[in-house]
Design a protein around this motif. Structure first.
Motif, PDB file in Angstrom:
ATOM      1  N   PRO A 197    -102.879 -14.279  61.842  1.00  0.00           N
ATOM      2  CA  PRO A 197    -102.835 -15.609  62.471  1.00  0.00           C
ATOM      3  C   PRO A 197    -104.200 -16.080  62.967  1.00  0.00           C
ATOM      4  N   ILE A 198    -105.048 -15.150  63.373  1.00  0.00           N
ATOM      5  CA  ILE A 198    -106.402 -15.521  63.812  1.00  0.00           C
ATOM      6  C   ILE A 198    -107.182 -16.103  62.642  1.00  0.00           C
ATOM      7  N   LEU A 199    -107.104 -15.472  61.489  1.00  0.00           N
ATOM      8  CA  LEU A 199    -107.832 -15.942  60.309  1.00  0.00           C
ATOM      9  C   LEU A 199    -107.260 -17.260  59.788  1.00  0.00           C
ATOM     10  N   ILE A 200    -105.945 -17.426  59.864  1.00  0.00           N
ATOM     11  CA  ILE A 200    -105.336 -18.702  59.457  1.00  0.00           C
ATOM     12  C   ILE A 200    -105.877 -19.834  60.326  1.00  0.00           C
ATOM     13  N   SER A 201    -105.976 -19.573  61.627  1.00  0.00           N
ATOM     14  CA  SER A 201    -106.506 -20.583  62.555  1.00  0.00           C
ATOM     15  C   SER A 201    -107.952 -20.917  62.237  1.00  0.00           C
ATOM     16  N   VAL A 202    -108.757 -19.905  61.952  1.00  0.00           N
ATOM     17  CA  VAL A 202    -110.171 -20.133  61.626  1.00  0.00           C
ATOM     18  C   VAL A 202    -110.312 -20.927  60.335  1.00  0.00           C
ATOM     19  N   ALA A 203    -109.536 -20.543  59.309  1.00  0.00           N
ATOM     20  CA  ALA A 203    -109.602 -21.239  58.019  1.00  0.00           C
ATOM     21  C   ALA A 203    -109.170 -22.697  58.155  1.00  0.00           C
ATOM     22  N   ASN A 204    -108.119 -22.946  58.923  1.00  0.00           N
ATOM     23  CA  ASN A 204    -107.658 -24.321  59.128  1.00  0.00           C
ATOM     24  C   ASN A 204    -108.688 -25.145  59.892  1.00  0.00           C
ATOM     25  N   ALA A 205    -109.316 -24.529  60.879  1.00  0.00           N
ATOM     26  CA  ALA A 205    -110.326 -25.234  61.668  1.00  0.00           C
ATOM     27  C   ALA A 205    -111.525 -25.636  60.814  1.00  0.00           C
ATOM     28  N   GLN A 206    -111.835 -24.831  59.816  1.00  0.00           N
ATOM     29  CA  GLN A 206    -112.968 -25.119  58.938  1.00  0.00           C
ATOM     30  C   GLN A 206    -112.557 -25.971  57.733  1.00  0.00           C
ATOM     31  N   GLY A 207    -111.254 -26.217  57.591  1.00  0.00           N
ATOM     32  CA  GLY A 207    -110.776 -26.965  56.434  1.00  0.00           C
ATOM     33  C   GLY A 207    -110.949 -26.194  55.135  1.00  0.00           C
ATOM     34  N   ALA A 208    -110.993 -24.869  55.252  1.00  0.00           N
ATOM     35  CA  ALA A 208    -111.206 -24.032  54.061  1.00  0.00           C
ATOM     36  C   ALA A 208    -109.910 -23.888  53.269  1.00  0.00           C
ATOM     37  N   VAL A 209    -110.032 -23.990  51.958  1.00  0.00           N
ATOM     38  CA  VAL A 209    -108.873 -23.850  51.066  1.00  0.00           C
ATOM     39  C   VAL A 209    -109.231 -22.938  49.904  1.00  0.00           C
ATOM     40  N   LEU A 210    -108.196 -22.434  49.246  1.00  0.00           N
ATOM     41  CA  LEU A 210    -108.423 -21.602  48.066  1.00  0.00           C
ATOM     42  C   LEU A 210    -108.909 -22.456  46.899  1.00  0.00           C
ATOM     43  N   PRO A 211    -109.841 -21.957  46.108  1.00  0.00           N
ATOM     44  CA  PRO A 211    -110.216 -22.661  44.880  1.00  0.00           C
ATOM     45  C   PRO A 211    -108.990 -22.806  43.976  1.00  0.00           C
ATOM     46  N   PRO A 212    -108.860 -23.885  43.234  1.00  0.00           N
ATOM     47  CA  PRO A 212    -107.668 -24.139  42.399  1.00  0.00           C
ATOM     48  C   PRO A 212    -107.320 -22.985  41.459  1.00  0.00           C
ATOM     49  N   GLU A 213    -108.338 -22.331  40.889  1.00  0.00           N
ATOM     50  CA  GLU A 213    -108.059 -21.265  39.926  1.00  0.00           C
ATOM     51  C   GLU A 213    -107.392 -20.049  40.584  1.00  0.00           C
ATOM     52  N   LYS A 214    -107.503 -19.946  41.912  1.00  0.00           N
ATOM     53  CA  LYS A 214    -106.895 -18.817  42.606  1.00  0.00           C
ATOM     54  C   LYS A 214    -105.485 -19.124  43.114  1.00  0.00           C
ATOM     55  N   THR A 215    -104.987 -20.291  42.798  1.00  0.00           N
ATOM     56  CA  THR A 215    -103.628 -20.649  43.226  1.00  0.00           C
ATOM     57  C   THR A 215    -102.626 -20.560  42.083  1.00  0.00           C
ATOM     58  N   THR A 216    -103.097 -20.212  40.890  1.00  0.00           N
ATOM     59  CA  THR A 216    -102.196 -20.112  39.738  1.00  0.00           C
ATOM     60  C   THR A 216    -101.509 -18.750  39.709  1.00  0.00           C
ATOM     61  N   LEU A 217    -100.476 -18.638  38.889  1.00  0.00           N
ATOM     62  CA  LEU A 217     -99.682 -17.412  38.822  1.00  0.00           C
ATOM     63  C   LEU A 217    -100.504 -16.227  38.315  1.00  0.00           C
ATOM     64  N   THR A 218    -101.385 -16.479  37.349  1.00  0.00           N
ATOM     65  CA  THR A 218    -102.137 -15.388  36.736  1.00  0.00           C
ATOM     66  C   THR A 218    -103.592 -15.334  37.189  1.00  0.00           C
ATOM     67  N   GLY A 219    -104.051 -16.351  37.918  1.00  0.00           N
ATOM     68  CA  GLY A 219    -105.435 -16.339  38.398  1.00  0.00           C
ATOM     69  C   GLY A 219    -106.456 -16.286  37.286  1.00  0.00           C
ATOM     70  N   GLY A 220    -106.101 -16.793  36.122  1.00  0.00           N
ATOM     71  CA  GLY A 220    -107.034 -16.772  34.990  1.00  0.00           C
ATOM     72  C   GLY A 220    -107.055 -15.465  34.225  1.00  0.00           C
ATOM     73  N   MET A 221    -106.196 -14.536  34.608  1.00  0.00           N
ATOM     74  CA  MET A 221    -106.162 -13.240  33.922  1.00  0.00           C
ATOM     75  C   MET A 221    -105.127 -13.266  32.809  1.00  0.00           C
ATOM     76  N   SER A 222    -105.349 -12.445  31.790  1.00  0.00           N
ATOM     77  CA  SER A 222    -104.385 -12.341  30.697  1.00  0.00           C
ATOM     78  C   SER A 222    -103.243 -11.421  31.106  1.00  0.00           C
ATOM     79  N   GLY A 223    -102.161 -11.487  30.323  1.00  0.00           N
ATOM     80  CA  GLY A 223    -101.028 -10.614  30.584  1.00  0.00           C
ATOM     81  C   GLY A 223    -101.395  -9.149  30.476  1.00  0.00           C
TER      82      GLY A 223
END
Length: 374
Positions: A197-223
């Motif tokens: 929860p501390i890190l969630i608060s810090v990330a929200n305060a900074q407006g930090a988000v995951l890069p789009p490629e890291k939000t996909t199911l495979t993260g750009g990796m092959s099966g």
């Protein structure tokens, strides 16, 4: 400097705790190897969990989550729970069989040659795993010293960490290892969940988000890549001699099966905590030179001192508990499956304990050499 003091205090207290417990409960070689088949349920659950959750979870798997995202982490981390479910059906049988090592099982089914070959294979593999844990422990110590302005060589860090692990293992075998494991398991889960929860608060305060490629199911990796991360963990869980040794230490077959259920619940908590923690860290560090150090770096840079120290102690707990377990397990192979079975069949209990303890020291020295020179 505060982090160094916290880690040092944790390791010192862990070592003293293990030795005190061992002094009270270790009288025979069987106590060293199986805890006399009387390890309490809650201690057994903690030991199973702490043994499995090692340095790979907070370095290698953390790197996978950092690079691929939380969904990739969930896929790769799915292997251990599946393996634990399968182990449930053999835990009781292992306890009833009174067999402690993989070579014992192989020998009973396939004969002497299979027993010797499997003993050699397990010893080689486990000393290698031990080396990776020692390296991870030394890396934490070097990182903390560097952040505090204290220079320490990797070799000295290795010696310090190895000495503590050897003392815990030599002092009481599975008894000291299991009881110290249980304490470490509590620190692992508690430390990580407090940090999230501390890190969630810090990330929200900074407006930090995951890069789009890291939000996909495979993260750009092959099966195939994902399968390559998944299958080894599943295979290791199913064939890990440490699991057999813990099941054999249970009071009875029912306790062994119940401890497996406890481990399943604990493993889910660990998986959720690591994925959540690294996901928040990935938001705060869009690019990181050494992704495997992401948890350590986050603890030092973004958490308040007390919580950062708790997380670093949790990280060290992951490593120390796995290292001492693999060290004891490999030494058990040489003592029970080679020495007592083929070299000195009439060995006394005292002689077995001596060989076990000497082997622990020798295997530790080999692991240090592997870490330094290979």
């Amino acid at each position: 400097m505060s982090y160094i003091i916290a880690i040092g205090a944790y390791l010192f207290l862990l070592m003293i705790y293990g030795l005190v417990i061992a002094h009270k409960k270790v009288k025979t070689a069987d106590d060293m190897v199986t805890g006399g088949h009387r390890i309490p349920f809650i201690i057994l659950v903690g030991s199973l969990l702490a043994t499995w959750c090692g340095g790979g979870g907070i370095t290698g798997n953390a790197s996978i989550i950092y690079n691929g995202g939380p969904w990739v982490g969930a896929i790769t981390f799915a292997a251990p729970p599946i393996g634990i479910i399968l182990l449930y059906f053999i835990a009781g049988k292992v306890r009833k069989s009174n067999k402690v090592t993989v070579p014992e099982i192989m020998g009973a089914r396939y004969g002497k040659a299979a027993s010797i070959i499997s003993a050699l294979c397990v010893m080689l593999a486990y000393v290698g795993v031990l080396a990776t844990q020692l390296k991870a422990a030394a890396d934490i110590l070097v990182l903390l010293c560097s952040s505090s302005g204290v220079e320490i060589s990797r070799g000295l860090a290795l010696v310090i960490c190895t000495t503590i692990i050897v003392v815990i293992t030599v002092g009481g075998g599975l008894v000291s290892v299991a009881y110290s494991d249980a304490i470490s398991a509590l620190i692992m889960i508690g430390g990580f969940f407090i940090a999230i929860p501390i890190l969630i608060s810090v990330a929200n305060a900074q407006g930090a988000v995951l890069p789009p490629e890291k939000t996909t199911l495979t993260g750009g990796m092959s099966g195939w890549e994902l399968l390559g991360y998944f299958l080894p963990s599943l295979a290791l869980m199913l064939g890990d001699q440490n699991m057999l040794q813990r099941f054999a230490s249970a009071k009875n077959s029912d306790e062994a099966k119940k401890s497996n259920i406890g481990m399943f619940i604990g493993e889910l908590l660990v998986i959720v905590s690591i994925i959540a923690l690294v996901t928040q860290s990935a938001k705060l560090y869009p690019s990181l030179e050494t992704p495997s150090n992401v948890i350590f770096q986050t603890a030092v840079d973004y958490l308040p001192l007390a919580f950062g120290a708790l997380v670093m102690c949790a990280c060290m707990a992951f490593i120390v508990t796995t290292a001492d377990s693999y060290l004891l397990s490999s030494a058990t192979n040489l003592t029970n499956d080679i020495y007592a079975k083929y070299i000195r069949k009439d060995a006394t209990d005292k002689q077995k304990m001596l060989v076990l303890r000497v082997t622990i020291v020798v295997f530790s020295a080999i692991a240090v050499a592997l870490t330094l020179y290979f």
